[in-house]
Write a protein that holds these residues in place. Structure first.
Motif, mmCIF file in Angstrom:
data_model
loop_
_atom_site.group_PDB
_atom_site.id
_atom_site.type_symbol
_atom_site.label_atom_id
_atom_site.label_comp_id
_atom_site.label_asym_id
_atom_site.label_seq_id
_atom_site.Cartn_x
_atom_site.Cartn_y
_atom_site.Cartn_z
ATOM 1 N N SER A 1 -38.888 -37.726 20.724
ATOM 2 C CA SER A 1 -37.662 -38.508 20.741
ATOM 3 C C SER A 1 -36.934 -38.289 22.068
ATOM 4 O O SER A 1 -36.935 -37.180 22.607
ATOM 5 C CB SER A 1 -36.759 -38.085 19.577
ATOM 6 N N PRO A 2 -36.297 -39.333 22.625
ATOM 7 C CA PRO A 2 -35.535 -39.169 23.877
ATOM 8 C C PRO A 2 -34.440 -38.119 23.761
ATOM 9 O O PRO A 2 -34.074 -37.485 24.747
ATOM 10 C CB PRO A 2 -34.945 -40.569 24.119
ATOM 11 N N SER A 3 -33.923 -37.906 22.530
ATOM 12 C CA SER A 3 -32.858 -36.918 22.322
ATOM 13 C C SER A 3 -33.400 -35.576 21.840
ATOM 14 O O SER A 3 -32.642 -34.725 21.409
ATOM 15 C CB SER A 3 -31.864 -37.461 21.290
ATOM 16 N N SER A 4 -34.725 -35.387 21.934
ATOM 17 C CA SER A 4 -35.344 -34.167 21.426
ATOM 18 C C SER A 4 -34.830 -32.933 22.145
ATOM 19 O O SER A 4 -34.726 -32.898 23.377
ATOM 20 C CB SER A 4 -36.869 -34.242 21.590
ATOM 21 N N VAL A 5 -34.518 -31.886 21.365
ATOM 22 C CA VAL A 5 -34.104 -30.620 21.959
ATOM 23 C C VAL A 5 -35.296 -29.867 22.507
ATOM 24 O O VAL A 5 -35.162 -28.927 23.280
ATOM 25 C CB VAL A 5 -33.373 -29.757 20.907
ATOM 26 N N GLN A 6 -36.497 -30.267 22.086
ATOM 27 C CA GLN A 6 -37.696 -29.572 22.563
ATOM 28 C C GLN A 6 -38.010 -29.970 23.998
ATOM 29 O O GLN A 6 -38.269 -29.124 24.845
ATOM 30 C CB GLN A 6 -38.882 -29.890 21.658
ATOM 31 N N GLY A 7 -37.975 -31.258 24.287
ATOM 32 C CA GLY A 7 -38.038 -31.714 25.651
ATOM 33 C C GLY A 7 -39.415 -31.740 26.263
ATOM 34 O O GLY A 7 -40.411 -31.356 25.669
ATOM 35 N N TYR A 8 -39.405 -32.209 27.505
ATOM 36 C CA TYR A 8 -40.645 -32.455 28.223
ATOM 37 C C TYR A 8 -41.409 -31.162 28.512
ATOM 38 O O TYR A 8 -42.633 -31.124 28.422
ATOM 39 C CB TYR A 8 -40.322 -33.182 29.530
ATOM 40 N N LYS A 9 -40.710 -30.073 28.853
ATOM 41 C CA LYS A 9 -41.398 -28.820 29.171
ATOM 42 C C LYS A 9 -42.175 -28.299 27.975
ATOM 43 O O LYS A 9 -43.302 -27.821 28.100
ATOM 44 C CB LYS A 9 -40.378 -27.765 29.627
ATOM 45 N N GLU A 10 -41.571 -28.400 26.784
ATOM 46 C CA GLU A 10 -42.255 -27.921 25.593
ATOM 47 C C GLU A 10 -43.451 -28.813 25.246
ATOM 48 O O GLU A 10 -44.477 -28.346 24.760
ATOM 49 C CB GLU A 10 -41.277 -27.863 24.408
ATOM 50 N N PHE A 11 -43.300 -30.120 25.507
ATOM 51 C CA PHE A 11 -44.420 -31.049 25.312
ATOM 52 C C PHE A 11 -45.601 -30.638 26.194
ATOM 53 O O PHE A 11 -46.740 -30.531 25.742
ATOM 54 C CB PHE A 11 -43.962 -32.474 25.647
#
Length: 548
Positions: free
Chosen positions: A269-279
């Motif tokens: 999700s664009p509002s994800s707290v996990q974010g691109y680094k975690e992906f």
């Protein structure tokens, strides 16, 4: 003495009766009894071509797990590591997982015979040589998802096969020196001129071949299998995101099919707290590690703002769901111990099977998933961290994880160690034992941690009151004590007092074996001094399946 019958006994009830021999003062003694019954299989046998290939694999590598009988039939007892399709007249093998099996030698050519194979996982072995050309071609054309990482001496390139073929066709040319002395000067000159011309042609041909090989290698490198899908392919896999499995901090998880294999598709999700680094962290880690108790990453998509992870489908959801009070089907004590053991084995692999070690950082019951056979697998590796060096005892990080599962010592020092896992897993064990929330409110509306509640109950010596009441006391008390003591040791406030994951696995194996022996324990009682009425079998009663 052994007595047996080669003929089946008709009827629904089979009774057996033993009498003591003449002159005996004791009743007869029965050491063992085996009973079998005939099962009519509704499915056809697996395609003969697939059977021949998989039997060759079993023979070649000496696989002895549950590889007996028909590979795909019955459907509930498919061989370990296989997925089958049942859409045709005969089942076919579509997925084969031979990862982490210490396989040696070259990749066998007979794997190319399995034309229905869509996924082939050979990672984490000691394979050598080259990959059969047919498998490489199918992989490059998208017909086969081929994974071969973790085999340092295996070459996964067409150029390797080209080089081998060239070596096979090199014909040594031997020229007799003695003959040169009898050739006249004119003939010698002609021969030398001809030789130079031929060498020039060979050099030119060799340069052309080298150039072609280099171009082929570069093309293969650019198309190297990364299990990366386009967003259009993701839409096809999920049927335009038509079926939602769940939602979380990362985003929404959808159900989908990759060919005929069920998958779970997690979108960022664009509002994800996990974010691109975690992906990125999760993709890199799951492409590198493979274990039966870790969820498998089938593929991913990273296209513009669309970031998607594609996992194997876990039909029975997460452990938290099965421990909740509103779940009608209660996990037995044996089932809970099995899940605990398998989750512990996954963590132990991250600590000791990976070089350098890996720390998960978010171990909790919602991140322990269960497949169709209730095999437990750890999931959600976005917060995982790798120790830079094997000698490092800790690394300093920002605090990450879920409240209630966080190590209190970690909160103070921000030092990330392997014992951080152990604390979180101890909380998971307490949940498995009690089915209570990790943080709950008492009568005074104060929040109390599950470990404190269990500690207070232990102080009163009431071990049975700790166990989930829905188990109705169907467990061995000594086993319950041992697991509870293990869990409390794991949640010790000081990390030095906690066991490591290898010790945790050993303890859980003992508890699981004890519980299995208890649940399978039989009993018989003598009817008189002269005889023992042994058994009446109702053939309509469900019993364990026959070995295949």
């Amino acid at each position: 003495m052994t007595a047996y019958s080669m003929l089946a006994l008709p009827g629904e009830i089979a009774s057996f009766f033993l009498s003591k021999v003449g002159g005996s003062t004791l009743p007869p003694l029965l050491n063992a009894l085996e009973a079998y019954y005939v099962v009519d299989l509704l499915l056809s046998e697996t395609s003969q071509a697939d059977v021949d290939a998989i039997v060759n694999i079993k023979s070649r590598y000496g696989i002895t797990s549950n590889w007996q009988g028909d590979p795909c039939s019955p459907q509930d007892y498919v061989w370990d590591g296989l997925n089958c399709s049942y859409n045709g007249t005969a089942p076919i093998i579509t997925s084969l997982d031979l990862s982490n099996n210490s396989l040696t030698g070259p990749v066998p050519d007979f794997l190319s015979q399995m034309l229905s194979l869509k996924v082939l996982n050979l990672t984490g072995n000691r394979l050598t040589g080259t990959i059969p050309v047919d498998l490489l071609i199918r992989s490059q054309s998208g017909l086969l998802l081929l994974s071969v990482s973790g085999n340092p001496e295996l070459c996964a390139s067409v150029s390797c096969n080209d080089n081998n073929n060239k070596k096979k066709h090199v014909v040594p040319v031997a020229v007799s020196v003695a003959a040169l002395f009898v050739i006249i000067v004119a003939a010698l000159a002609i021969w030398r001129w001809s030789l130079k011309r031929r060498k020039k042609q060979e050099v030119e041909a060799g340069e052309i071949m080298v150039a072609q090989t280099r171009r082929t290698s570069e093309a293969l490198e650019s198309r190297k299998l990364k299990r990366q899908f386009t967003y259009f392919e993701v839409l096809e896999i999920t049927n335009n995101f038509g079926s939602v499995l769940g939602r979380g901090g990362f985003g929404t998880v959808y159900h989908g099919y990759l060919d005929d294999i069920e998958v779970a598709v997690k979108t960022l999700s664009p509002s994800s707290v996990q974010g691109y680094k975690e992906f990125q962290a999760e993709v890199k880690l799951l492409l590198r590690v493979h274990h039966k108790n870790l969820t498998s990453l089938v593929g991913y998509c990273e296209e513009a703002n669309n970031m998607v992870l594609i996992y194997e489908y876990m039909a029975n959801g997460n452990l938290k769901h099965h421990l909740s009070g509103d779940q009608p089907d209660i996990l037995s004590w044996e089932g809970r111990l099995r899940v605990a053991l398998e989750a512990a084995q996954g963590l132990e692999y991250l600590h000791n099977g990976c070089k350098p070690p890996i720390v998960h950082r978010d171990v909790k019951t919602t991140n322990i998933l269960l497949d169709a056979k209730f095999q437990a697998k750890l999931s959600d590796f976005g917060l995982s961290r790798i120790f830079p060096n094997e000698d490092d005892s800790h690394v300093t990080t920002t605090i990450a994880g879920t409240p209630g599962y966080l190590d209190p010592e970690y909160n103070i020092t921000t030092w990330l160690t392997e014992k951080r896992h152990v604390y979180s897993f101890g909380v998971v064990l307490l949940e498995i034992i009690t089915s209570r929330p990790v943080i709950a409110k008492n009568d005074d509306a104060d929040k109390i941690h599950l470990s404190n509640w269990v500690s207070s109950m232990l102080d009163m010596g009431d071990i049975k009151a700790i166990a989930d009441p829905r188990l109705h006391g169907d467990f061995d008390v000594n086993s319950l004590w041992k697991v509870t003591e293990l869990a409390m040791a794991c949640v010790s406030e000081t990390s030095s007092e906690r066991p490591n994951m290898t010790q945790v696995v050993m303890e859980l194996k003992e508890c699981f074996a004890t519980e299995m022996a208890r649940t399978r324990e039989g009993s018989s009682s003598p009817q008189s001094n002269n005889a023992i009425n042994l058994m009446a079998l109702n053939l309509h009663t469900e019993i364990s399946p026959l070995a295949r």
